[in-house]
Write a protein that holds these residues in place. Structure first.
Motif, PDB file in Angstrom:
ATOM      1  N   LEU A   1       0.807  -1.213   0.000  1.00 14.53           N
ATOM      2  CA  LEU A   1       0.000   0.000   0.000  1.00 14.53           C
ATOM      3  C   LEU A   1       0.842   1.265   0.000  1.00 14.53           C
ATOM      4  N   THR A   2       0.182   2.385  -0.316  1.00 16.97           N
ATOM      5  CA  THR A   2       0.795   3.695  -0.137  1.00 16.97           C
ATOM      6  C   THR A   2       0.058   4.527   0.920  1.00 16.97           C
ATOM      7  N   SER A   3      -1.157   4.125   1.299  1.00 14.58           N
ATOM      8  CA  SER A   3      -1.913   4.810   2.346  1.00 14.58           C
ATOM      9  C   SER A   3      -2.717   3.787   3.146  1.00 14.58           C
ATOM     10  N   ALA A   4      -3.104   4.191   4.359  1.00 16.57           N
ATOM     11  CA  ALA A   4      -3.888   3.305   5.219  1.00 16.57           C
ATOM     12  C   ALA A   4      -5.003   4.083   5.901  1.00 16.57           C
ATOM     13  N   ASN A   5      -6.201   3.514   5.905  1.00 18.95           N
ATOM     14  CA  ASN A   5      -7.313   4.010   6.709  1.00 18.95           C
ATOM     15  C   ASN A   5      -7.309   3.213   8.015  1.00 18.95           C
ATOM     16  N   ILE A   6      -7.047   3.869   9.132  1.00 22.29           N
ATOM     17  CA  ILE A   6      -6.843   3.156  10.394  1.00 22.29           C
ATOM     18  C   ILE A   6      -8.074   3.283  11.285  1.00 22.29           C
ATOM     19  N   ALA A   7      -8.615   2.127  11.689  1.00 17.61           N
ATOM     20  CA  ALA A   7      -9.773   2.099  12.580  1.00 17.61           C
ATOM     21  C   ALA A   7      -9.445   2.823  13.877  1.00 17.61           C
ATOM     22  N   CYS A   8     -10.419   3.602  14.360  1.00 13.26           N
ATOM     23  CA  CYS A   8     -10.176   4.488  15.514  1.00 13.26           C
ATOM     24  C   CYS A   8     -10.935   4.070  16.769  1.00 13.26           C
ATOM     25  N   GLY A   9     -11.434   2.840  16.819  1.00 11.81           N
ATOM     26  CA  GLY A   9     -12.008   2.337  18.055  1.00 11.81           C
ATOM     27  C   GLY A   9     -13.506   2.140  18.096  1.00 11.81           C
ATOM     28  N   PHE A  10     -14.267   2.796  17.209  1.00 20.76           N
ATOM     29  CA  PHE A  10     -15.723   2.708  17.307  1.00 20.76           C
ATOM     30  C   PHE A  10     -16.299   1.500  16.571  1.00 20.76           C
ATOM     31  N   HIS A  11     -15.665   1.054  15.487  1.00 16.39           N
ATOM     32  CA  HIS A  11     -16.131  -0.175  14.822  1.00 16.39           C
ATOM     33  C   HIS A  11     -15.117  -1.290  14.972  1.00 16.39           C
ATOM     34  N   ALA A  12     -13.878  -0.941  15.266  1.00 16.41           N
ATOM     35  CA  ALA A  12     -12.779  -1.880  15.474  1.00 16.41           C
ATOM     36  C   ALA A  12     -11.592  -1.069  15.950  1.00 16.41           C
ATOM     37  N   GLY A  13     -10.532  -1.789  16.367  1.00  8.59           N
ATOM     38  CA  GLY A  13      -9.331  -1.109  16.820  1.00  8.59           C
ATOM     39  C   GLY A  13      -9.385  -0.785  18.299  1.00  8.59           C
ATOM     40  N   ASP A  14      -8.231  -0.730  18.908  1.00 10.26           N
ATOM     41  CA  ASP A  14      -8.090  -0.296  20.291  1.00 10.26           C
ATOM     42  C   ASP A  14      -6.770   0.465  20.379  1.00 10.26           C
ATOM     43  N   PRO A  15      -6.448   1.078  21.515  1.00  7.39           N
ATOM     44  CA  PRO A  15      -5.228   1.894  21.572  1.00  7.39           C
ATOM     45  C   PRO A  15      -3.963   1.151  21.166  1.00  7.39           C
ATOM     46  N   GLN A  16      -3.838  -0.114  21.578  1.00  6.70           N
ATOM     47  CA  GLN A  16      -2.630  -0.868  21.246  1.00  6.70           C
ATOM     48  C   GLN A  16      -2.550  -1.158  19.743  1.00  6.70           C
TER      49      GLN A  16
ATOM     50  N   PRO B   1     -20.706   4.450  16.309  1.00 12.10           N
ATOM     51  CA  PRO B   1     -20.331   3.693  17.509  1.00 12.10           C
ATOM     52  C   PRO B   1     -21.011   2.323  17.500  1.00 12.10           C
ATOM     53  N   ASP B   2     -20.446   1.413  16.720  1.00  8.02           N
ATOM     54  CA  ASP B   2     -21.106   0.136  16.435  1.00  8.02           C
ATOM     55  C   ASP B   2     -20.072  -0.975  16.418  1.00  8.02           C
ATOM     56  N   LEU B   3     -19.464  -1.229  17.576  1.00  7.52           N
ATOM     57  CA  LEU B   3     -18.418  -2.250  17.658  1.00  7.52           C
ATOM     58  C   LEU B   3     -18.963  -3.636  17.336  1.00  7.52           C
ATOM     59  N   GLN B   4     -20.158  -3.941  17.831  1.00  5.88           N
ATOM     60  CA  GLN B   4     -20.723  -5.275  17.599  1.00  5.88           C
ATOM     61  C   GLN B   4     -21.086  -5.481  16.128  1.00  5.88           C
TER      62      GLN B   4
ATOM     63  N   GLY C   1     -17.768   2.213   6.631  1.00  2.91           N
ATOM     64  CA  GLY C   1     -18.997   1.441   6.690  1.00  2.91           C
ATOM     65  C   GLY C   1     -20.256   2.222   6.363  1.00  2.91           C
ATOM     66  N   ARG C   2     -21.268   2.064   7.228  1.00  2.00           N
ATOM     67  CA  ARG C   2     -22.555   2.710   6.975  1.00  2.00           C
ATOM     68  C   ARG C   2     -22.433   4.231   7.024  1.00  2.00           C
ATOM     69  N   LEU C   3     -21.566   4.739   7.883  1.00  2.00           N
ATOM     70  CA  LEU C   3     -21.331   6.185   7.896  1.00  2.00           C
ATOM     71  C   LEU C   3     -20.771   6.624   6.549  1.00  2.00           C
ATOM     72  N   GLY C   4     -19.831   5.852   6.014  1.00  2.00           N
ATOM     73  CA  GLY C   4     -19.263   6.174   4.715  1.00  2.00           C
ATOM     74  C   GLY C   4     -20.291   6.168   3.599  1.00  2.00           C
TER      75      GLY C   4
END
Length: 256
Positions: free
Chosen positions: A30-45, A68-71, A114-117
């Motif tokens: 890749l040349t770019s990344a969209n990084i999940a920020c915790g609301f649908h996936a991802g955590d601080p680590q 805000p739809d982690l599940q 996702g749905r927001l997008g």
């Protein structure tokens, strides 16, 4: 003039010990990344690991905020107000921006998930909320979006817009994506995806599921990291584009 394109994927979409895809291998392509920020996936680590890996490889860092739809993995409409969308986007962006700053980097783009997008492409209030948040945080941000309300709102705010072409998703005749709940929404054949992508980038068209040729002008091609065989698919797409004479480069390096 040589055609340039950015190659991006959604990364960091795990939680705790669970990981969705092979982000490290994808990042080599890749040349770019969209990084999940915790609301649908991802955590601080996971956010920290993903940002560090992007910095090491010179991959552009982008925020991938969600409902805000982690599940539900951010794929459900949460019925939020436009103000709630704005504050949720700010919250998620701020978290990623802090981690990027720790690693001596910046967040260069924002791409709703996702749905927001999907909804920011057709709902003016949601589009304005995201564009306003992005501009107030950093007027140099690039907004990644399909043609639609968000792209219009971002341009009106004075932000740069990178139009996204999605390599492995079927399109409706009006240029919107086929809903994931419908058969054939996700394309799995690597050869077909590569051919569609090259045609989209070089010829500026993509074929809808009904055979209609849709004009497409894309600046970045999105590969979904949760697609089976995503690493091989990304390599195949990149090889196909380069064989067609397309230069693969980070969006922030050349987008005006």
């Amino acid at each position: 003039m040589t055609r340039r394109i950015d190659l991006v994927a959604d990364l960091g979409e795990g939680f705790g010990p669970w990981r969705m895809g092979d982000d490290a291998a994808l990042l080599d392509t890749l040349t770019s990344a969209n990084i999940a920020c915790g609301f649908h996936a991802g955590d601080p680590q996971i956010m920290d690991e993903t940002v560090r890996a992007c910095v090491e490889r010179g991959v552009g860092i982008g925020a991938h905020p969600s409902f805000p739809d982690l599940q539900g993995f951010g794929r459900r409409d949460m019925g939020l107000t436009a103000d709630e969308v704005r504050t949720d986007v700010l919250y998620q962006f701020g978290a990623l921006q802090a981690i990027a700053a720790f690693h001596g980097a910046t967040v260069g783009h924002i791409a709703p998930h996702g749905r927001l997008g999907n909804l920011v492409a057709v709902r003016e209030d949601y589009a304005d909320a995201v564009a306003t948040a992005a501009f107030r945080v950093n007027p140099e941000l690039i907004v990644l979006a399909q043609d639609g309300k968000l792209a219009d709102a971002a341009r009106a705010a004075g932000l740069r817009v990178g139009i996204v072409g999605i390599a492995d998703r079927a399109y409706e005749d009006d240029g919107t994506l086929v809903r994931r709940t419908e058969p054939g929404a996700v394309i799995h054949d690597g050869d077909e995806i590569s051919r569609r992508t090259v045609r989209m980038v070089v010829d500026g068209v993509i074929e809808s599921r009904n055979g209609v040729l849709i004009p497409v002008e894309c600046d970045t091609v999105l590969v979904h990291g949760d697609t089976a065989g995503a690493v091989d698919l990304a390599r195949q797409i990149r090889e196909g584009l380069e064989t067609a004479g397309v230069e693969i480069a980070p969006l922030a390096d050349w987008l005006e």
